[in-house]
Scaffold this motif. Structure first.
Motif, mmCIF file in Angstrom:
data_model
loop_
_atom_site.group_PDB
_atom_site.id
_atom_site.type_symbol
_atom_site.label_atom_id
_atom_site.label_comp_id
_atom_site.label_asym_id
_atom_site.label_seq_id
_atom_site.Cartn_x
_atom_site.Cartn_y
_atom_site.Cartn_z
ATOM 1 N N GLN A 149 28.263 44.058 54.928
ATOM 2 C CA GLN A 149 29.540 43.349 54.790
ATOM 3 C C GLN A 149 30.335 43.479 56.077
ATOM 4 O O GLN A 149 30.463 44.568 56.622
ATOM 5 C CB GLN A 149 30.344 43.936 53.625
ATOM 6 C CG GLN A 149 31.748 43.358 53.481
ATOM 7 C CD GLN A 149 32.533 44.029 52.374
ATOM 8 O OE1 GLN A 149 31.965 44.480 51.389
ATOM 9 N NE2 GLN A 149 33.845 44.097 52.523
ATOM 10 N N ARG A 153 36.417 41.992 51.847
ATOM 11 C CA ARG A 153 35.863 41.075 50.846
ATOM 12 C C ARG A 153 36.728 41.162 49.588
ATOM 13 O O ARG A 153 37.201 42.239 49.227
ATOM 14 C CB ARG A 153 34.426 41.460 50.515
ATOM 15 C CG ARG A 153 33.679 40.472 49.620
ATOM 16 C CD ARG A 153 32.257 40.972 49.380
ATOM 17 N NE ARG A 153 31.464 40.045 48.576
ATOM 18 C CZ ARG A 153 30.249 40.310 48.120
ATOM 19 N NH1 ARG A 153 29.686 41.493 48.398
ATOM 20 N NH2 ARG A 153 29.589 39.428 47.399
ATOM 21 N N GLU A 154 36.925 40.028 48.930
ATOM 22 C CA GLU A 154 37.747 40.011 47.727
ATOM 23 C C GLU A 154 36.906 40.352 46.493
ATOM 24 O O GLU A 154 35.807 39.813 46.306
ATOM 25 C CB GLU A 154 38.403 38.642 47.553
ATOM 26 C CG GLU A 154 39.467 38.354 48.600
ATOM 27 C CD GLU A 154 40.265 37.105 48.292
ATOM 28 O OE1 GLU A 154 39.692 36.187 47.642
ATOM 29 O OE2 GLU A 154 41.449 37.046 48.675
ATOM 30 N N TRP A 155 37.462 41.245 45.670
ATOM 31 C CA TRP A 155 36.796 41.681 44.438
ATOM 32 C C TRP A 155 37.783 41.539 43.282
ATOM 33 O O TRP A 155 38.952 41.890 43.404
ATOM 34 C CB TRP A 155 36.365 43.149 44.553
ATOM 35 C CG TRP A 155 35.318 43.402 45.600
ATOM 36 C CD1 TRP A 155 35.472 43.336 46.959
ATOM 37 C CD2 TRP A 155 33.958 43.746 45.363
ATOM 38 N NE1 TRP A 155 34.284 43.632 47.585
ATOM 39 C CE2 TRP A 155 33.342 43.889 46.628
ATOM 40 C CE3 TRP A 155 33.203 43.965 44.212
ATOM 41 C CZ2 TRP A 155 31.995 44.238 46.771
ATOM 42 C CZ3 TRP A 155 31.864 44.318 44.345
ATOM 43 C CH2 TRP A 155 31.265 44.438 45.607
ATOM 44 N N ARG A 156 37.282 41.050 42.152
ATOM 45 C CA ARG A 156 38.125 40.854 40.980
ATOM 46 C C ARG A 156 37.973 42.033 40.014
ATOM 47 O O ARG A 156 36.856 42.489 39.747
ATOM 48 C CB ARG A 156 37.764 39.559 40.249
ATOM 49 C CG ARG A 156 38.771 39.170 39.170
ATOM 50 C CD ARG A 156 38.400 37.847 38.509
ATOM 51 N NE ARG A 156 38.145 36.797 39.491
ATOM 52 C CZ ARG A 156 39.089 36.101 40.089
ATOM 53 N NH1 ARG A 156 40.366 36.358 39.823
ATOM 54 N NH2 ARG A 156 38.774 35.160 40.965
ATOM 55 N N LEU A 172 35.159 46.451 39.422
ATOM 56 C CA LEU A 172 35.369 45.173 40.111
ATOM 57 C C LEU A 172 34.029 44.508 40.430
ATOM 58 O O LEU A 172 33.017 45.190 40.648
ATOM 59 C CB LEU A 172 36.131 45.390 41.426
ATOM 60 C CG LEU A 172 37.483 46.096 41.356
ATOM 61 C CD1 LEU A 172 37.301 47.591 41.602
ATOM 62 C CD2 LEU A 172 38.450 45.528 42.385
ATOM 63 N N ARG A 173 34.072 43.173 40.475
ATOM 64 C CA ARG A 173 32.919 42.386 40.906
ATOM 65 C C ARG A 173 33.391 41.391 41.964
ATOM 66 O O ARG A 173 34.548 40.978 41.952
ATOM 67 C CB ARG A 173 32.281 41.659 39.724
ATOM 68 C CG ARG A 173 31.588 42.630 38.768
ATOM 69 C CD ARG A 173 30.865 41.942 37.660
ATOM 70 N NE ARG A 173 30.169 42.919 36.822
ATOM 71 C CZ ARG A 173 29.654 42.657 35.637
ATOM 72 N NH1 ARG A 173 29.754 41.428 35.137
ATOM 73 N NH2 ARG A 173 29.049 43.602 34.942
ATOM 74 N N PRO A 174 32.491 40.985 42.877
ATOM 75 C CA PRO A 174 32.916 40.113 43.973
ATOM 76 C C PRO A 174 33.376 38.746 43.475
ATOM 77 O O PRO A 174 32.739 38.134 42.609
ATOM 78 C CB PRO A 174 31.665 40.004 44.852
ATOM 79 C CG PRO A 174 30.535 40.441 43.994
ATOM 80 C CD PRO A 174 31.075 41.385 42.987
ATOM 81 N N GLU A 177 30.929 35.997 43.805
ATOM 82 C CA GLU A 177 29.755 36.158 42.953
ATOM 83 C C GLU A 177 28.480 36.375 43.746
ATOM 84 O O GLU A 177 27.368 36.180 43.228
ATOM 85 C CB GLU A 177 29.602 34.957 42.003
ATOM 86 C CG GLU A 177 30.787 34.780 41.069
ATOM 87 C CD GLU A 177 30.608 33.640 40.093
ATOM 88 O OE1 GLU A 177 29.635 32.860 40.252
ATOM 89 O OE2 GLU A 177 31.431 33.519 39.173
ATOM 90 N N VAL A 180 25.861 42.382 45.546
ATOM 91 C CA VAL A 180 26.625 43.614 45.732
ATOM 92 C C VAL A 180 25.779 44.555 46.585
ATOM 93 O O VAL A 180 24.771 45.067 46.111
ATOM 94 C CB VAL A 180 26.966 44.266 44.382
ATOM 95 C CG1 VAL A 180 27.696 45.589 44.593
ATOM 96 C CG2 VAL A 180 27.811 43.317 43.527
ATOM 97 N N GLU A 215 28.431 46.353 40.284
ATOM 98 C CA GLU A 215 29.863 46.274 40.535
ATOM 99 C C GLU A 215 30.300 47.478 41.355
ATOM 100 O O GLU A 215 29.501 48.351 41.672
ATOM 101 C CB GLU A 215 30.646 46.229 39.214
ATOM 102 C CG GLU A 215 30.533 47.489 38.369
ATOM 103 C CD GLU A 215 29.474 47.425 37.282
ATOM 104 O OE1 GLU A 215 28.853 48.480 37.024
ATOM 105 O OE2 GLU A 215 29.272 46.339 36.719
ATOM 106 N N ARG A 216 31.562 47.474 41.707
ATOM 107 C CA ARG A 216 32.183 48.636 42.321
ATOM 108 C C ARG A 216 33.067 49.294 41.257
ATOM 109 O O ARG A 216 33.790 48.606 40.526
ATOM 110 C CB ARG A 216 33.052 48.233 43.523
ATOM 111 C CG ARG A 216 32.252 47.647 44.685
ATOM 112 C CD ARG A 216 31.620 48.746 45.505
ATOM 113 N NE ARG A 216 31.012 48.199 46.719
ATOM 114 C CZ ARG A 216 29.704 48.019 46.891
ATOM 115 N NH1 ARG A 216 28.861 48.331 45.913
ATOM 116 N NH2 ARG A 216 29.242 47.541 48.019
#
Length: 403
Positions: A149, A153-156, A172-174, A177, A180, A215-216
């Motif tokens: 990376q 990066r944006e993660w939701r 969180l997941r990117p 999409e 990861v 996920e994170r």
């Protein structure tokens, strides 16, 4: 590494520079933020600046590096450099920022030490600075090159759970999409948030799932300040405002305290929110079927304050040969042992490798006990949340004491 002439000058001036390093770093940051206020607003941890922890860490790291150079002229302190470089990479530090630091640091040295800073002294300490800076730039370049990376990066947020009254776990997941990228158990990510005053502040949080998760996941303790330390800006923001569906900016994973692939016996010792990297390590060990003995030690205020305790126990129970030893200052009966960590009755197998995370007094106490039990100092690894004062502080104090 350090030229013979500069080594002689640095050795002679180290006591004076070390003794004044606190004043020097105080003046350095004042100059730096006056010239570049955006660095305090959007990059540096304002809490660590207010408490003085970052100034102390910078002073100690410079003194430690210089001391190491004059005492070991053919080596360099890679452990300290790697730790700093990982933190820098997680913040997105770039080579172009090092000349800015040099400009204001050496102006501060000249202001504080005055006529004592001759051309010879300035040249010698400039050599020290660029040896350290160029080493960090090289390590950071390799870290960036290895990372899957680039940048933020944006993660939701797809999940939030309340572990204790002051600890929340975020999953969180990117947003894009996409895949990861992997990481190593024990590593952390930087999380960037925009606060109410418009400042963009960045903090690091250890990942709490084994590598390979889709996920994170990380846990955040709400930092409550006191007379000397302000409340945590980012932890308070995450607790108060971030819910499922919100988007956060995350860096790639970094961190040099990582679980190595080994068949050796292990000891994982943590206190408070220092439990977080240990959870990821235990998760990985359980998934890999680690068969050697694993001793899990944790200290906390009480069972109710023990974040991720269910995961702590579950992953340990999944191992072939593991035991947990929990210490609680309050309400220990039926849950663990009372008081602070005491390893006198804890068996530590020969060849044990230890990983520590928690407040410095806790880690120092555990390290001393482990060494007394025969664990090799080289086999004891640690993680500090915030500025690393363990390696830096003793060198700074030693330099000041020699004045």
């Amino acid at each position: 590494m350090l030229s013979e002439q500069s080594a002689t000058t640095v050795r002679a001036t180290l006591p004076a520079v070390g003794a004044a390093m606190g004043q020097i770093t105080e003046r350095f940051y004042a100059r730096l933020f006056e010239a570049h206020p955006e660095l305090l607003r959007d990059l540096f941890n304002r809490g660590n600046q207010a408490s003085g922890a970052q100034k102390q860490a910078l002073a100690g790291s410079i003194a430690a590096f210089a001391t190491y150079l004059v005492n070991h002229p053919d080596q360099r302190p890679d452990v300290m450099l790697d730790r700093i470089a990982h933190k820098h990479a997680s913040l997105g530090i770039v080579p172009e920022q090092y000349p800015i630091v040099h400009e204001h640091l050496f102006a501060a040295i000249a202001e504080i030490l005055g006529d004592a800073v001759t051309e010879e002294v300035a040249a010698a300490w400039t050599e020290v600075y660029w040896l350290m800076a160029n080493a960090l730039i090289a390590i950071e370049k390799r870290l960036y090159a290895r990372s899957a990376q680039t940048g933020w990066r944006e993660w939701r947020v797809v999940g939030r759970t309340e572990d204790t009254d002051d600890v929340a776990t975020f999953t969180l997941r990117p947003v894009d999409e996409g895949p990861v990228p992997g990481y190593r158990a024990g590593q952390y990510v930087s999380v960037g948030v925009t606060l109410a005053d418009g400042a963009r502040q960045i903090r690091q949080y250890s990942l709490t799932a084994a590598p390979g998760a889709p996920e994170r996941r990380f846990a955040v303790k709400r930092v409550t300040g006191d007379a000397a330390t302000p409340d945590g800006e980012v932890s308070g923001h995450l607790h108060a405002h971030v819910r499922e569906g919100d988007v956060l900016q995350l860096s790639a994973p970094y961190g040099d305290l990582v679980l190595e692939d080994t068949d050796a016996p292990l000891l994982l010792a943590s206190a408070g929110i220092g439990v977080t990297p240990m959870i990821a390590m235990l998760d990985q060990l359980a998934a890999a079927g680690h068969g050697a003995p694993v001793t899990v030690v944790h200290a906390d205020r009480s069972p109710a304050a023990h974040a991720l305790r269910t995961d702590h126990e579950r992953y340990a129970a999944a191992l072939a040969d593991a035991r947990t030893v929990f210490f609680y200052e309050q309400d220990a009966e039926g849950h663990g042992r009372p008081g602070r960590v005491d390893l006198s009755e804890v068996a530590v197998p020969a060849g044990t490798r230890a990983y520590l995370c928690g407040p410095l007094p806790f880690m120092r106490a555990v390290r001393e006990q482990l060494i007394a039990k025969g664990v090799a100092p080289a086999d004891i690894h640690y993680e500090v949340f915030g500025p690393d004062l363990w390696l830096a502080q003793p060198a700074a104090e030693a330099a000041a004491a020699a004045a």
